[in-house]
Design an enzyme around this catalytic site. Structure first.
Site, PDB file in Angstrom:
ATOM      1  CE  LYS A 183      -1.050   2.542   2.931  1.00 60.92           C
ATOM      2  NZ  LYS A 183      -0.561   3.880   3.477  1.00 60.92           N
ATOM      3  CB  THR A 194       3.042   6.902   4.161  1.00 64.32           C
ATOM      4  OG1 THR A 194       2.180   6.285   5.088  1.00 64.32           O
ATOM      5  CG2 THR A 194       2.244   7.313   3.010  1.00 64.32           C
ATOM      6  CB  THR A 407     -11.970  17.455   7.241  1.00 64.69           C
ATOM      7  OG1 THR A 407     -11.273  17.823   6.035  1.00 64.69           O
ATOM      8  CG2 THR A 407     -11.480  18.284   8.387  1.00 64.69           C
TER       9      THR A 407
END
Length: 407
Positions: A183, A194, A407
């Site tokens: 991923k 990441t 968000t």
């Protein structure tokens, strides 16, 4: 990469559970609203294990726990991964949570605690909701959760697609299989990103040879990709080799060592390129090849400098053949070179020859830069150093994704 592909074949719909003795799965436990968010890989027997980890000084709790697991006997038998929350920068509580996660998982799948690895990916600075996670772990043995495609989905964050592959080759007359899943989409940069990568093989190989090989291959694959120049806190690549293929033990002296090495390199390169291709907001995979540098290390630094340049990446997004940005990135790489010997190609289109502009068809260059895959070739001279790096364009969508990540 294709030079050695005659030694192995890609398995159609192959995945991390294709090698003998491995299974994988995933489920939704509630860390995310609807998507699968908890995945695992399991080997029937303890496997030789090796790992590489982020260079970021802030290393997340799961990395510390996994390093500790591998350090005991250089073996692993199972891996658990959660998405949504990274369990990074979470102090003593986060570390205890990672230990608790490992302990419950090991008990659930019936392996010794030090044979379990833990990985997390997602938002930094939040504690794991352990009640939710523990409920999910307790559901792992249920048969309907098994399937490598479920694992591939469970580990994703902002990725738009799953990333998996498996290949097979013959060693000592035995079929050896190598599978993998990964991923990664944003906060991707050389020195790990990441990103999480997991590779399984039924090959018989010692952990020391596996570790040395993984480090060498990582420097040519996972450490040669970038999306946005950020190196994360949770990155790791783990390789498990359970020996189920029953080949003669692989070492660098084995007559078919190069076959295995190139096959493992292919799997890692494939996964690395899929991560670069799926960069947040990306519309193109960009490959940078540097040839003729004084050393491979110098070529590597120059290739990374080009692929990491936001100005190069935005020019590609706009299909603008602005080779001046490439020249600039070469120049500030800090590497020794002769500017009067530098030539640059966009695909087959020569745009700079021996350090000066070469006339080219702007429209043809634009059409080339609109393709899904773009290659920049830099020839620095007559020396033998070379390297390849991968990345993507930088789009308006990347800003939108990361401006609203929480968000």
């Amino acid at each position: 990469m294709g030079d050695h592909q005659e030694h192995f074949k890609i398995i159609k719909n192959g995945n991390i559970a294709s090698a003998k003795g491995f299974q994988a799965g995933g489920l939704h436990c509630g860390l995310r609203k609807k998507k699968t968010d908890l995945g695992w890989v399991y080997s029937e027997v303890p496997a030789q294990a090796a790992g590489v980890y982020t260079m970021n000084v802030f290393q997340a709790a799961p990395l510390k726990v996994t390093k500790e697991s591998i350090a005991k006997e250089n073996q692993l038998q199972a891996i658990i991964v959660n998405s949504a929350i990274a369990n990074a920068c979470t102090g003593e509580q986060g570390l205890q949570d990672a230990y608790d996660m490992r302990k419950q998982f090991a008990e659930t799948v019936g392996v010794e605690e030090h044979l379990a690895a833990v990985a997390s990916t997602g938002l930094i600075g939040e504690l794991l909701p352990m009640g939710t996670l523990q409920k999910g772990i307790s559901q792992i043995p249920e048969n309907n959760q098994v399937g490598a495609e479920k694992f591939e989905t469970a580990i994703l964050t902002t990725d738009t697609k799953e990333k998996g592959i498996a290949i097979e080759l013959e060693i000592d007359g035995q079929t050896v299989t190598i599978g993998g899943a990964a991923k990664g989409s944003g906060m991707i940069h050389p020195n790990m990103a990441t990103m999480l990568g997991f590779v399984t093989t039924d090959a018989n190989i010692s952990s020391s040879h596996l570790s040395d090989t993984l480090k060498a291959i990582t420097n040519q694959s996972f450490n040669m990709i970038t999306v946005d120049g950020d190196t994360s806190t949770n990155d790791m690549v783990l390789v498990l080799a359970n020996g189920k293929a029953e080949n003669e033990a692989l070492t660098s002296e084995h007559k078919e060592w190069q076959k295995f090495y190139q096959a493992l390199k292919f799997v890692c390169e494939y996964l690395a390129k899929e991560i670069a291709r799926d960069g947040e907001g990306a519309t193109r995979l960009v490959e940078v090849q540097v040839d003729g540098a004084f050393t491979d290390e110098s070529a590597t630094a120059i290739a990374k400098s080009i692929i990491s340049s936001n100005l190069v990446k935005t020019a590609i997004h706009g299909a603008d053949a602005n080779w001046g940005r490439i020249i600039t990135a070469i120049g500030y790489s800090g590497e020794s070179l002769d500017p009067d010997k530098v030539s640059i190609y966009l695909g087959d289109i020569l745009v700079v020859e021996n350090g000066v502009p070469h006339p080219f068809d702007e429209e043809a260059a634009k059409q080339y830069l609109l393709k899904d895959e773009v290659m920049i070739l830099v020839k620095l001279g007559d020396a033998n150093g070379k390297a390849t790096a991968w990345g993507c364009d930088l789009s308006y969508e990347y800003v939108r994704i990361n401006a609203s990540y929480r968000t």
